[in-house]
Design a protein around this motif. Structure first.
Motif, mmCIF file in Angstrom:
data_model
loop_
_atom_site.group_PDB
_atom_site.id
_atom_site.type_symbol
_atom_site.label_atom_id
_atom_site.label_comp_id
_atom_site.label_asym_id
_atom_site.label_seq_id
_atom_site.Cartn_x
_atom_site.Cartn_y
_atom_site.Cartn_z
ATOM 1 N N GLU A 9 2.439 -7.520 -41.045
ATOM 2 C CA GLU A 9 3.287 -6.472 -40.492
ATOM 3 C C GLU A 9 2.811 -5.076 -40.899
ATOM 4 O O GLU A 9 2.954 -4.119 -40.139
ATOM 5 N N LYS A 10 2.247 -4.944 -42.090
ATOM 6 C CA LYS A 10 1.768 -3.646 -42.574
ATOM 7 C C LYS A 10 0.646 -3.091 -41.700
ATOM 8 O O LYS A 10 0.481 -1.883 -41.593
ATOM 9 N N SER A 11 -0.111 -3.976 -41.074
ATOM 10 C CA SER A 11 -1.251 -3.539 -40.272
ATOM 11 C C SER A 11 -0.875 -3.245 -38.818
ATOM 12 O O SER A 11 -1.721 -2.796 -38.044
ATOM 13 N N PHE A 12 0.378 -3.465 -38.451
ATOM 14 C CA PHE A 12 0.812 -3.287 -37.069
ATOM 15 C C PHE A 12 1.276 -1.867 -36.776
ATOM 16 O O PHE A 12 1.789 -1.173 -37.654
ATOM 17 N N THR A 13 1.141 -1.495 -35.522
ATOM 18 C CA THR A 13 1.786 -0.273 -35.041
ATOM 19 C C THR A 13 3.268 -0.593 -34.845
ATOM 20 O O THR A 13 3.671 -1.759 -34.910
ATOM 21 N N ASP A 14 4.065 0.424 -34.586
ATOM 22 C CA ASP A 14 5.499 0.199 -34.377
ATOM 23 C C ASP A 14 5.748 -0.738 -33.195
ATOM 24 O O ASP A 14 6.609 -1.616 -33.261
ATOM 25 N N GLU A 15 4.982 -0.564 -32.125
ATOM 26 C CA GLU A 15 5.142 -1.420 -30.952
ATOM 27 C C GLU A 15 4.768 -2.865 -31.282
ATOM 28 O O GLU A 15 5.456 -3.796 -30.878
ATOM 29 N N GLN A 16 3.691 -3.051 -32.007
ATOM 30 C CA GLN A 16 3.266 -4.392 -32.400
ATOM 31 C C GLN A 16 4.286 -5.045 -33.328
ATOM 32 O O GLN A 16 4.538 -6.242 -33.225
ATOM 33 N N LYS A 17 4.884 -4.256 -34.216
ATOM 34 C CA LYS A 17 5.921 -4.784 -35.108
ATOM 35 C C LYS A 17 7.107 -5.308 -34.301
ATOM 36 O O LYS A 17 7.646 -6.372 -34.588
ATOM 37 N N GLU A 18 7.501 -4.547 -33.294
ATOM 38 C CA GLU A 18 8.627 -4.945 -32.448
ATOM 39 C C GLU A 18 8.315 -6.254 -31.716
ATOM 40 O O GLU A 18 9.142 -7.171 -31.675
ATOM 41 N N ILE A 19 7.123 -6.343 -31.156
ATOM 42 C CA ILE A 19 6.710 -7.555 -30.437
ATOM 43 C C ILE A 19 6.644 -8.735 -31.409
ATOM 44 O O ILE A 19 7.110 -9.837 -31.093
ATOM 45 N N PHE A 20 6.094 -8.509 -32.590
ATOM 46 C CA PHE A 20 5.980 -9.571 -33.583
ATOM 47 C C PHE A 20 7.353 -10.058 -34.022
ATOM 48 O O PHE A 20 7.568 -11.262 -34.190
ATOM 49 N N GLU A 21 8.288 -9.151 -34.211
ATOM 50 C CA GLU A 21 9.647 -9.542 -34.609
ATOM 51 C C GLU A 21 10.327 -10.357 -33.504
ATOM 52 O O GLU A 21 11.032 -11.326 -33.793
ATOM 53 N N LYS A 22 10.099 -9.980 -32.252
ATOM 54 C CA LYS A 22 10.650 -10.768 -31.139
ATOM 55 C C LYS A 22 10.054 -12.173 -31.144
ATOM 56 O O LYS A 22 10.764 -13.164 -30.947
#
Length: 60
Positions: A9-22
């Motif tokens: 998660e630390k390496s993700f952009t905000d958009e990637q974090k949102e997609i990953f959480e979904k």
């Protein structure tokens, strides 16, 4: 697993974090449904085995 999740998660952009959480939420829901289905199957199998054993005892 949690440590890897945080590191990723630390390496993700905000958009990637949102997609990953979904994705993570969907995966958790899938696993819960899967565990419930496995429990139901195993419970029914155990009940069938118990009935079979009881029938064998009655036949003797």
């Amino acid at each position: 697993m949690s440590r890897h999740h945080e590191d990723l998660e630390k390496s993700f952009t905000d958009e990637q974090k949102e997609i990953f959480e979904k994705f993570h939420d969907c995966w958790s829901e899938y696993m819960s449904l899967s565990e419930a289905a496995i429990f139901e199957y195993a419970f029914k199998l155990g009940a069938r085995l118990m009935v079979e054993v009881m029938r064998e005892d009655e036949a003797k």
